[in-house]
Design a protein around this motif. Structure first.
Motif, PDB file in Angstrom:
ATOM      1  N   LEU A  43       0.809  -1.227   0.000  1.00 24.13           N
ATOM      2  CA  LEU A  43       0.000   0.000   0.000  1.00 24.13           C
ATOM      3  C   LEU A  43       0.840   1.274   0.000  1.00 24.13           C
ATOM      4  O   LEU A  43       1.792   1.394   0.780  1.00 24.13           O
ATOM      5  CB  LEU A  43      -0.853   0.031   1.263  1.00 24.13           C
ATOM      6  CG  LEU A  43      -2.257  -0.567   1.234  1.00 24.13           C
ATOM      7  CD1 LEU A  43      -2.912  -0.354   2.597  1.00 24.13           C
ATOM      8  CD2 LEU A  43      -3.106   0.063   0.143  1.00 24.13           C
ATOM      9  N   LEU A  44       0.401   2.228  -0.809  1.00 22.69           N
ATOM     10  CA  LEU A  44       1.092   3.518  -0.858  1.00 22.69           C
ATOM     11  C   LEU A  44       1.033   4.214   0.505  1.00 22.69           C
ATOM     12  O   LEU A  44       2.026   4.782   0.974  1.00 22.69           O
ATOM     13  CB  LEU A  44       0.442   4.401  -1.940  1.00 22.69           C
ATOM     14  CG  LEU A  44       0.977   5.811  -2.075  1.00 22.69           C
ATOM     15  CD1 LEU A  44       2.443   5.799  -2.515  1.00 22.69           C
ATOM     16  CD2 LEU A  44       0.144   6.624  -3.068  1.00 22.69           C
ATOM     17  N   ALA A  45      -0.142   4.140   1.158  1.00 20.05           N
ATOM     18  CA  ALA A  45      -0.319   4.813   2.449  1.00 20.05           C
ATOM     19  C   ALA A  45       0.691   4.291   3.478  1.00 20.05           C
ATOM     20  O   ALA A  45       1.223   5.062   4.289  1.00 20.05           O
ATOM     21  CB  ALA A  45      -1.743   4.610   2.952  1.00 20.05           C
ATOM     22  N   GLU A  46       0.984   2.996   3.417  1.00 20.27           N
ATOM     23  CA  GLU A  46       1.955   2.391   4.348  1.00 20.27           C
ATOM     24  C   GLU A  46       3.374   2.813   4.011  1.00 20.27           C
ATOM     25  O   GLU A  46       4.184   3.092   4.889  1.00 20.27           O
ATOM     26  CB  GLU A  46       1.847   0.852   4.297  1.00 20.27           C
ATOM     27  CG  GLU A  46       0.593   0.310   4.955  1.00 20.27           C
ATOM     28  CD  GLU A  46       0.467   0.772   6.403  1.00 20.27           C
ATOM     29  OE1 GLU A  46       1.484   0.754   7.125  1.00 20.27           O
ATOM     30  OE2 GLU A  46      -0.640   1.192   6.783  1.00 20.27           O
ATOM     31  N   TYR A  47       3.660   2.828   2.705  1.00 19.81           N
ATOM     32  CA  TYR A  47       4.990   3.252   2.245  1.00 19.81           C
ATOM     33  C   TYR A  47       5.287   4.666   2.754  1.00 19.81           C
ATOM     34  O   TYR A  47       6.362   4.949   3.276  1.00 19.81           O
ATOM     35  CB  TYR A  47       5.028   3.202   0.708  1.00 19.81           C
ATOM     36  CG  TYR A  47       6.252   3.807   0.075  1.00 19.81           C
ATOM     37  CD1 TYR A  47       7.364   3.023  -0.233  1.00 19.81           C
ATOM     38  CD2 TYR A  47       6.308   5.171  -0.213  1.00 19.81           C
ATOM     39  CE1 TYR A  47       8.493   3.587  -0.811  1.00 19.81           C
ATOM     40  CE2 TYR A  47       7.431   5.746  -0.787  1.00 19.81           C
ATOM     41  CZ  TYR A  47       8.518   4.943  -1.089  1.00 19.81           C
ATOM     42  OH  TYR A  47       9.633   5.509  -1.658  1.00 19.81           O
ATOM     43  N   MET A  48       4.289   5.550   2.617  1.00 22.96           N
ATOM     44  CA  MET A  48       4.460   6.945   3.022  1.00 22.96           C
ATOM     45  C   MET A  48       4.700   7.046   4.535  1.00 22.96           C
ATOM     46  O   MET A  48       5.525   7.839   4.983  1.00 22.96           O
ATOM     47  CB  MET A  48       3.229   7.782   2.631  1.00 22.96           C
ATOM     48  CG  MET A  48       2.920   7.796   1.156  1.00 22.96           C
ATOM     49  SD  MET A  48       4.182   8.570   0.128  1.00 22.96           S
ATOM     50  CE  MET A  48       3.948  10.299   0.497  1.00 22.96           C
ATOM     51  N   LYS A  49       3.966   6.230   5.278  1.00 20.93           N
ATOM     52  CA  LYS A  49       4.118   6.225   6.736  1.00 20.93           C
ATOM     53  C   LYS A  49       5.514   5.756   7.124  1.00 20.93           C
ATOM     54  O   LYS A  49       6.215   6.387   7.897  1.00 20.93           O
ATOM     55  CB  LYS A  49       3.101   5.236   7.332  1.00 20.93           C
ATOM     56  CG  LYS A  49       2.032   5.896   8.177  1.00 20.93           C
ATOM     57  CD  LYS A  49       1.166   4.843   8.860  1.00 20.93           C
ATOM     58  CE  LYS A  49      -0.283   5.083   8.503  1.00 20.93           C
ATOM     59  NZ  LYS A  49      -1.185   4.012   8.885  1.00 20.93           N
ATOM     60  N   GLU A  50       5.894   4.606   6.549  1.00 20.13           N
ATOM     61  CA  GLU A  50       7.200   4.019   6.870  1.00 20.13           C
ATOM     62  C   GLU A  50       8.339   4.980   6.599  1.00 20.13           C
ATOM     63  O   GLU A  50       9.286   5.099   7.369  1.00 20.13           O
ATOM     64  CB  GLU A  50       7.428   2.775   6.003  1.00 20.13           C
ATOM     65  CG  GLU A  50       7.180   1.484   6.732  1.00 20.13           C
ATOM     66  CD  GLU A  50       7.035   0.334   5.758  1.00 20.13           C
ATOM     67  OE1 GLU A  50       7.845   0.260   4.807  1.00 20.13           O
ATOM     68  OE2 GLU A  50       6.091  -0.454   5.935  1.00 20.13           O
ATOM     69  N   LYS A  51       8.259   5.656   5.441  1.00 20.08           N
ATOM     70  CA  LYS A  51       9.353   6.563   5.041  1.00 20.08           C
ATOM     71  C   LYS A  51       9.183   7.957   5.625  1.00 20.08           C
ATOM     72  O   LYS A  51       9.990   8.852   5.328  1.00 20.08           O
ATOM     73  CB  LYS A  51       9.412   6.668   3.518  1.00 20.08           C
ATOM     74  CG  LYS A  51       9.558   5.353   2.797  1.00 20.08           C
ATOM     75  CD  LYS A  51      10.982   5.135   2.349  1.00 20.08           C
ATOM     76  CE  LYS A  51      11.161   3.726   1.859  1.00 20.08           C
ATOM     77  NZ  LYS A  51      12.443   3.401   1.373  1.00 20.08           N
ATOM     78  N   GLU A  52       8.074   8.155   6.336  1.00 20.57           N
ATOM     79  CA  GLU A  52       7.750   9.469   6.897  1.00 20.57           C
ATOM     80  C   GLU A  52       7.704  10.552   5.825  1.00 20.57           C
ATOM     81  O   GLU A  52       8.273  11.633   5.956  1.00 20.57           O
ATOM     82  CB  GLU A  52       8.726   9.838   8.009  1.00 20.57           C
ATOM     83  CG  GLU A  52       8.601   8.896   9.201  1.00 20.57           C
ATOM     84  CD  GLU A  52       9.536   9.253  10.340  1.00 20.57           C
ATOM     85  OE1 GLU A  52      10.129  10.336  10.316  1.00 20.57           O
ATOM     86  OE2 GLU A  52       9.677   8.415  11.249  1.00 20.57           O
ATOM     87  N   LEU A  53       7.032  10.216   4.722  1.00 20.84           N
ATOM     88  CA  LEU A  53       6.872  11.172   3.623  1.00 20.84           C
ATOM     89  C   LEU A  53       5.413  11.623   3.570  1.00 20.84           C
ATOM     90  O   LEU A  53       4.511  10.885   3.978  1.00 20.84           O
ATOM     91  CB  LEU A  53       7.279  10.530   2.297  1.00 20.84           C
ATOM     92  CG  LEU A  53       8.761  10.144   2.202  1.00 20.84           C
ATOM     93  CD1 LEU A  53       9.019   9.314   0.966  1.00 20.84           C
ATOM     94  CD2 LEU A  53       9.632  11.393   2.202  1.00 20.84           C
ATOM     95  N   VAL A  54       5.197  12.832   3.069  1.00 18.31           N
ATOM     96  CA  VAL A  54       3.857  13.423   3.128  1.00 18.31           C
ATOM     97  C   VAL A  54       3.210  13.611   1.747  1.00 18.31           C
ATOM     98  O   VAL A  54       2.037  13.321   1.545  1.00 18.31           O
ATOM     99  CB  VAL A  54       3.932  14.804   3.848  1.00 18.31           C
ATOM    100  CG1 VAL A  54       2.600  15.532   3.785  1.00 18.31           C
ATOM    101  CG2 VAL A  54       4.377  14.615   5.298  1.00 18.31           C
ATOM    102  N   PHE A  55       4.002  14.071   0.772  1.00 17.40           N
ATOM    103  CA  PHE A  55       3.400  14.506  -0.480  1.00 17.40           C
ATOM    104  C   PHE A  55       3.415  13.469  -1.610  1.00 17.40           C
ATOM    105  O   PHE A  55       4.470  12.940  -1.969  1.00 17.40           O
ATOM    106  CB  PHE A  55       4.077  15.777  -0.987  1.00 17.40           C
ATOM    107  CG  PHE A  55       3.899  16.921  -0.039  1.00 17.40           C
ATOM    108  CD1 PHE A  55       2.680  17.567   0.062  1.00 17.40           C
ATOM    109  CD2 PHE A  55       4.945  17.328   0.777  1.00 17.40           C
ATOM    110  CE1 PHE A  55       2.502  18.612   0.952  1.00 17.40           C
ATOM    111  CE2 PHE A  55       4.786  18.370   1.674  1.00 17.40           C
ATOM    112  CZ  PHE A  55       3.560  19.016   1.758  1.00 17.40           C
TER     113      PHE A  55
END
Ligand code: ADP
Length: 159
Positions: free
Chosen positions: A72-84
């Motif tokens: 999931l993209l949402a998980e990837y963003m969380k893991e990497k602490e990315l927002v945009f």
């Protein structure tokens, strides 16, 4: 440092995608082009082939990184602490799909923000599927995608 994540199938990358990246570069210091395997779509190029092709296209760009999305993209963003997240909008047909996805993503990860860029009108109707169809029928796609990608596509679709 502001980082934008541009997810997509990129099967293969076209000047439409590159136009969105060019615009996103004005806003972000670094762009991660995230190659995804969408469960629904059947891809012509494998994940590895798509990643390698993108790396070749961006080999002289220090601010652009290519990665593969597993899950999931949402998980990837969380893991990497990315927002945009960066997405492109073509003709109105993209709107409903993009609206649904960015709303769901926000539910899954409250920190995420999706930024949309509109493409050049000449790329409004450009997508990877139509390109594959034209090349499959031996038409020229020179004005729609980088030469190295066109060559790989021709090779792939050779009878
Ligand atoms: P997906 O399978 O996620 O739709 P694509 O590789 O088709 O992946 O597209 C990734 C993103 O790039 C999407 O936001 C899509 O709207 C955008 N995009 C693709 N082609 C164009 C184009 N010609 N102009 C503008 N945006 C585009």
């Amino acid at each position: 440092m502001k980082v934008g994540v541009y997810p997509g199938s990129f099967d293969p990358i076209t000047f439409g995608h590159l136009d969105i990246i060019k615009r996103a570069e004005k806003l972000f210091d670094e762009i991660i082009v995230l190659v995804a395997d969408s469960g629904k779509k059947k891809h012509l190029f494998s994940l590895k082939e798509r990643k390698e092709m993108l790396e070749e296209v961006f080999k002289n760009k220090k601010n652009i990184k290519v990665e593969i999305l597993h899950g999931l993209l949402a998980e990837y963003m969380k893991e990497k602490e990315l927002v945009f997240v960066v997405r492109g909008l073509r003709a109105i047909s993209d709107f409903e799909f993009e609206f649904q996805h960015s709303t769901i993503n926000k539910e899954l990860n409250k920190e995420m923000e999706t930024v949309f860029f509109m493409t050049e009108p000449k790329y409004f109707y450009l997508n990877s599927s139509i390109i594959k169809e034209i090349v499959g029928l031996k038409g020229s796609v020179r004005e729609f995608l980088p030469e190295l990608v066109e060559e790989k596509l021709k090779e792939k679709l050779k009878p």
